[in-house]
Structures are given as C-alpha cells and as structure tokens.
Write a protein that holds these residues in place. Structure first.
Motif: not given
Length: 241
Positions: A98-99, A172, A203, A206, A208, A210
């Motif tokens: 994501p992103g 991430y 989280q 920021g 991420k 996953v």
C-alpha cells in the motif's frame, strides 16, 4: 519459488528445535527443521510433512523439513523463505505494498544504526524506503499471529522503523503469512506485549504494517494476496495434546 527435490514423509517427533525425526519410505530419517519456533500446533506425530532433499558433504542431515500439512492445507515453515519471496517479487515487478512508491534501487540486508533491516530502497523522490519482513506460521481458527516464540529482536526492528520515519523515510513492517487460510493477521499480545506496544506506536507515526499470505503446496510457495492486519484481533493458541 519451487523446492528442488521434495519428498513426502510422516512426522514422528522433534527432540530439539533444530532437528526432527520423520518416517520416509518405511525408514526413520533425521531432518533439519528450517524454523526454530515452537510449532507445536503443526508438528504433531502422524502429520504429513514435506522434506527437501539436500545432500551435501558438510551437512549433518540430508533433508530440510519445509512444510507441514494442516487439515487440507499446506503451511510452509521455512524461516528463510519470506525474504526470498519478497526479493523475487520485487525483481519481477510484483511486489505491491500500500502506497509503495516507485523505486530506483532495491537491495537486501542494509545496515541502519545498530540493526540490519531486511530491505532498503531508494524512491524516485530520493527518499529511503525500508522493509522489515517477518514470517508467520502460527494460526488458529483463521487468525494468523506473530510471534511463535518470544522475540526481543522484532521489538528492536520496529523501533528502528519508527526512527526511519522520524528521519523522513518510508517504512514497512511486512508479515509474510506462510499459509492461505487466514482471514486476519494480528500480534500474539499475551506472548509479546512489548512488540504489540511498539507496533501500535509505529502505526501512529506512519510505519505501514502489512500482511500478505501465500499460496502453498508441498513443492511451491508464492506471495498471494493481502490479509487484513488488526492489532487488537483476539488470538488464542490451539490446545495440543
């Protein structure tokens, strides 16, 4: 990813975290277990397992135990595999997080302060991108959970990811769920409360978080699709006799 030489066998016991005994073609063989986690809900006497035949002069065993049959599904327990899957997916242009921005560079095992983070990349906007990968094999009633055993190392890695975000980088925390039948991914909070707290902070700033599951057979494994990550999802280990 495909293993070179899979043999199907029956699990007998695991005298320590590194080796197990299995029945193969009517004989008892000693095999290397490619995961030092507990795995007690998987490695049950009589369970079918997949062994990768790896005879080499410097090895004490000729087989690696890489996957376990759980019901009608295979669970891959090879702790070295998640990073390999991520590396291969990125090389094939199939790693979709994501992103995730477009990258101009990507390489494994990058030193960051006092840690070594699994992957580093450089974005088209000249920012650093970091990915820390954790393999997941623990599951009960469709809930996948990490960790399978207490871990301080994972807490340290999450704190380092938080630090990268504070420095303006992209980060991430990627859980590779090594099975295909989980509907949610969480942290085993009772076993790793410090990790749960660290991820909650991550989280918030920021990082991420996953989860991606895998399509697993006895011989092959590939990344499949995203699994929702819910930090507060309840998890209880299955009772094993």
């Amino acid at each position: 990813m495909k293993y070179e030489a899979i043999r199907l066998a029956t699990f007998i016991d695991r005298p320590n975290r590194f080796v197990a005994h299995c029945e193969l073609a009517g004989e008892t063989v000693t095999v290397h277990v490619k995961n030092t986690g507990r795995g007690k809900e998987l490695l049950i006497a009589g369970t079918q397992v997949a062994l990768n035949y790896q005879p080499k002069p410097n090895r004490k065993t000729e087989y690696d135990l890489v996957s376990v049959k759980k019901g009608d599904h295979w669970v891959n327990i090879d702790s070295q595999l998640p990073n390999r899957l991520v590396k291969e997916a990125q090389a094939d242009g199939q790693l979709t997080l994501p992103g995730m921005p477009t990258l101009t560079a990507f390489r494994p095992e990058k030193v960051y302060h006092e840690s070594r983070i699994d992957f580093w990349g450089k974005t088209v906007t000249d920012h650093n991108l970091w990915i820390e990968v954790k393999g997941v094999t623990l599951e009960n009633q469709g809930v996948a959970a990490f960790p399978d055993a207490p871990t301080e190392r994972a807490v340290k890695h999450v704190h380092e990811l938080i630090r990268t975000v504070h420095e303006g980088d992209v980060a991430y925390l990627l859980f590779v769920v090594q099975l295909d039948f989980a509907h949610v991914m969480t942290i085993y909070r009772q076993r790793a409360p410090k990790l749960a707290a660290a991820i909650e902070e991550a989280q918030r700033v920021g990082v991420k978080v996953v989860a991606i599951d895998c399509e697993v057979t006895a011989e092959t494994v590939r990344l499949r699709r995203a699994v929702p990550f819910e930090l507060d999802a309840p998890f209880h280990e299955a009772e094993v006799d």
